[in-house]
Write an enzyme that holds these catalytic residues in place. Structure first.
Site, PDB file in Angstrom:
ATOM      1  N   ASP A  84     -20.626 -12.163   4.086  1.00 33.53           N
ATOM      2  CA  ASP A  84     -21.026 -10.808   3.655  1.00 33.53           C
ATOM      3  C   ASP A  84     -22.111 -11.071   2.640  1.00 33.53           C
ATOM      4  O   ASP A  84     -22.686 -10.013   2.053  1.00 33.53           O
ATOM      5  CB  ASP A  84     -19.919 -10.365   2.937  1.00 33.53           C
ATOM      6  CG  ASP A  84     -19.371 -11.150   1.660  1.00 33.53           C
ATOM      7  OD1 ASP A  84     -19.641 -12.121   1.804  1.00 33.53           O
ATOM      8  OD2 ASP A  84     -18.577 -10.491   1.090  1.00 33.53           O
ATOM      9  N   GLU A  85     -22.908 -12.324   2.496  1.00 33.82           N
ATOM     10  CA  GLU A  85     -24.166 -12.498   1.525  1.00 33.82           C
ATOM     11  C   GLU A  85     -25.044 -13.314   2.438  1.00 33.82           C
ATOM     12  O   GLU A  85     -24.919 -14.321   2.974  1.00 33.82           O
ATOM     13  CB  GLU A  85     -23.401 -12.964   0.316  1.00 33.82           C
ATOM     14  CG  GLU A  85     -24.554 -13.213  -0.518  1.00 33.82           C
ATOM     15  CD  GLU A  85     -23.436 -14.070  -1.750  1.00 33.82           C
ATOM     16  OE1 GLU A  85     -24.147 -14.347  -2.834  1.00 33.82           O
ATOM     17  OE2 GLU A  85     -22.302 -14.154  -1.753  1.00 33.82           O
ATOM     18  N   ASP A  93     -25.855  -8.335  -0.170  1.00 36.03           N
ATOM     19  CA  ASP A  93     -24.434  -8.479  -0.468  1.00 36.03           C
ATOM     20  C   ASP A  93     -23.580  -7.352  -0.074  1.00 36.03           C
ATOM     21  O   ASP A  93     -23.847  -6.065  -0.422  1.00 36.03           O
ATOM     22  CB  ASP A  93     -24.121  -8.702  -2.216  1.00 36.03           C
ATOM     23  CG  ASP A  93     -22.666  -9.096  -2.405  1.00 36.03           C
ATOM     24  OD1 ASP A  93     -21.879  -9.090  -1.307  1.00 36.03           O
ATOM     25  OD2 ASP A  93     -22.357  -8.873  -3.322  1.00 36.03           O
TER      26      ASP A  93
END
Length: 453
Positions: A109-110, A14
Site C-alpha cells: 500500500d505504499e 500511502d
C-alpha cells in the site's frame, strides 16, 4: 544538502487504512462504520483499523481483544482477504507506472515515484495538479480507495508529507522550506526513530526534529551509534539523496502461500514446505547464488505472524536441503490452531557455494526479520480438515461466499454449526442478513468481488 534535488520531484503515496478501506468498498453495509482487520481469535492482533475505529483508539499491532474493548458494539472484526488487497494494489501500482518508469513499491500500500524520470512540470503548482489528478484516478480505478500523497525534494520529505494530512491528503513541500516543515514535528516522524530511540532522545530533551537538528554529529553518534546517528543527523537537515530504485538488490529469496482456510494437517504442511523450498531453490540456482540462513514464516489462525530461522555453516541452494531445515523449524512452531500462511526463504546471499547441510551450524535457531523478496502467490483452496466421522466447514469473518439463490456475500460470523452471511457487494446497496447451516452445500467460498464500474 549534498545531492538533494532542487525540484519537488519525488512523490510518496500511502493508501489510507488500506485493508479496512478495501473491506468497506466491498461491503457497503460497513461504509462509515468502524472496521478492524486482523486476527479475530482471542490472541489475534490488529493489522489495520479504519479511521472510524481509530477514533475509539483501535490501532495496528494492538491485540484484537483490546480493540474489542475499545470499539462500540457493531464494529466489524474481519479476517484478511489478501487476494482482494493484492488486486487493488496492482491497479494502483499500474497507475503510478504511467507517471514514471521509476516506481519503488515499499509495501502493498505504499510506493515512491521519481517524477523527474517522466515528462512533467516540476514546479510546485505543476506537481500539485499532478497529484490531485492521480488521487482522483486512484479513487475511480479502485472503487473509492483513497491515498495520501507527499511530494518533496527527497524521499524523507515526501514520506513525511504524505503523513501530514491523512486521510486523503496532499502535501507538497516547496524547495527551501523543508526545515520549516520538519522541525516542529516529533522525532518519531523520521524514519528510523522507533520507540526505543525516541525514549533515549527524550531523556536528553530531544522531542522534535528541530531539537535533533541542534545536536552535534559527535553527540548524536555517541548516543545512538555511528551509522544510526549519522543517518539521523542528515535527515534532521533534510539531507537525503537516496534515489528511487525500481529493482532493489535481493537480500533474500523467498516464496509463500496464503491458504483460503487454516491448515492443520501435518502431511499437507509438509507438502507445502517441499513445494516452497523447490521454488526458492530453483530461483537461487537460476541466479547463481546461495545463502546460509533459512527462514520459515508462518501466519497463524489468529493472524499473528512469526519467523524462525537457522544459520548454517555453509551456503545452500539445494531445495532438498532448504526443505530439511524448514521442516525442523516448523516442528518448533505451535500449529494447533491452524496456519493461514506459510513461507520459506533463504538470506545471506552470496555467489554459488554449496556446502554440507549437516555440518555444524554457526549458531542456534533464532527469531529474525529478514528483508524479503517474496515471490507472489495466489491463495490456495484447501478443504477443511475433517473431524472423525463427519465433515467440518470452517468460515472466517469477512470471507467472500456465494449462494445460488441468495447471490454473493460475506461471512459476518459463525458458530454452533451456523454461519451468518450478509448478501451484498461493492456495487449493491446494503444487503440482507441470513443465517444458514455451516455445512449448507449451496454456500461456497468465492473469489473477491469485482468492484469495477
Amino acid at each position: 544538502m549534498g545531492g538533494v534535488r532542487r525540484e519537488p520531484s519525488i512523490l510518496h503515496l500511502d493508501l489510507d487504512a488500506f485493508f479496512a478501506a478495501v473491506e468497506q468498498r466491498d461491503k457497503p453495509s460497513l461504509r462509515g462504520r468502524p472496521v478492524v482487520v486482523g486476527g479475530t481469535g482471542g490472541r489475534g492482533v490488529v493489522s489495520t483499523a479504519s479511521y472510524e475505529a481509530r477514533a475509539f483508539g483501535a490501532r495496528s499491532a494492538m491485540p484484537t481483544a483490546e480493540a474489542r474493548r475499545l470499539c462500540p458494539p457493531g464494529t466489524a472484526f474481519l479476517g484478511g482477504r489478501f487476494a482482494a488487497y493484492r488486486r487493488t494494489s496492482e491497479v494502483v501500482m499500474a497507475l503510478l507506472r504511467e507517471l514514471s518508469p521509476l516506481v519503488e513499491p515499499v509495501s502493498i500500500d505504499e510506493a515512491y515515484v521519481d517524477l523527474a524520470a517522466g515528462d512533467h512540470d516540476l514546479s510546485v503548482p505543476g506537481v500539485t495538479a499532478l497529484a490531485a489528478e492521480l488521487k482522483a484516478r486512484i479513487a475511480v480505478a479502485t472503487g473509492g480507495v483513497t491515498g495520501s500523497v507527499g511530494i518533496g525534494t527527497s524521499k524523507a520529505v515526501a514520506k513525511i508529507g504524505s503523513e501530514l494530512d491523512k486521510p486523503d491528503g496532499l502535501t507538497v513541500v516547496p524547495p527551501g522550506e523543508e526545515l520549516a516543515v520538519l522541525h516542529p514535528l516529533p522525532v518519531r516522524a523520521l524514519g528510523g526513530v522507533g520507540p526505543a530511540t525516541a525514549e533515549r532522545l527524550a531523556q536528553i530533551g530531544v522531542k522534535t526534529i528541530g531539537d535533533l537538528h541542534r545536536l552535534s554529529l559527535v553527540d548524536l553518534t555517541s548516543l545512538v551509534g555511528q551509522a544510526h546517528g549519522a543517518g539521523l543527523y542528515r535527515l534532521a537537515r533534510a539531507d537525503d539523496d537516496r534515489p528511487v530504485v525500481t529493482d532493489r538488490e535481493a537480500k533474500s529469496v523467498s516464496a509463500e502461500e496464503t491458504f483460503a482456510r487454516d491448515l492443520t494437517d501435518p502431511a499437507r504442511l509438509a507438502a507445502e514446505i517441499e513445494a516452497l523450498a523447490t521454488r526458492v531453490g530453483s530461483r537461487l540456482q537460476r541466479s547463481g547464488t546461495s545463502g546460509r540462513t533459512v527462514t520459515l514464516k508462518v501466519r497463524r489462525y489468529d493472524f499473528s505472524t512469526l519467523t524462525r530461522s537457522q544459520t548454517l555453516a555453509h551456503a545452500v541452494d539445494d531445495p532438498r536441503q532448504i526443505a530439511e531445515v524448514a521442516h525442523r523449524l516448523l516442528g518448533a512452531v505451535d500449529r494447533s490452531g491452524g496456519l493461514r500462511l506459510l513461507g520459506v526463504g533463504v538470506s545471506g546471499l552470496s555467489p554459488y557455494a554449496q556446502g554440507d547441510l549437516f555440518a555444524e551450524a554457526a549458531g542456534p535457531a533464532e527469531v529474525v526479520e529478514p528483508v524479503e523478496v517474496v515471490e507472489p502467490a495466489e491463495p490456495v483452496e484447501l478443504p477443511a480438515d475433517p473431524e472423525p466421522g463427519r465433515a467440518v466447514v470452517a468460515w472466517y469473518p469477512g470471507q467472500d461466499v456465494v449462494h445460488p439463490d441468495l447471490g454473493s456475500g460475506w461471512v459476518w460470523g459463525s458458530g454452533l454449526n451456523r454461519v451468518t452471511v450478509r448478501f451484498e457487494g461493492p456495487r449493491t446497496t446494503p444487503g440482507p442478513v441470513r443465517t444458514l447451516a455451516a455445512d449448507d452445500p449451496d454456500l461456497q467460498p468465492a473469489d473477491p468481488p469485482d468492484w469495477a464500474p
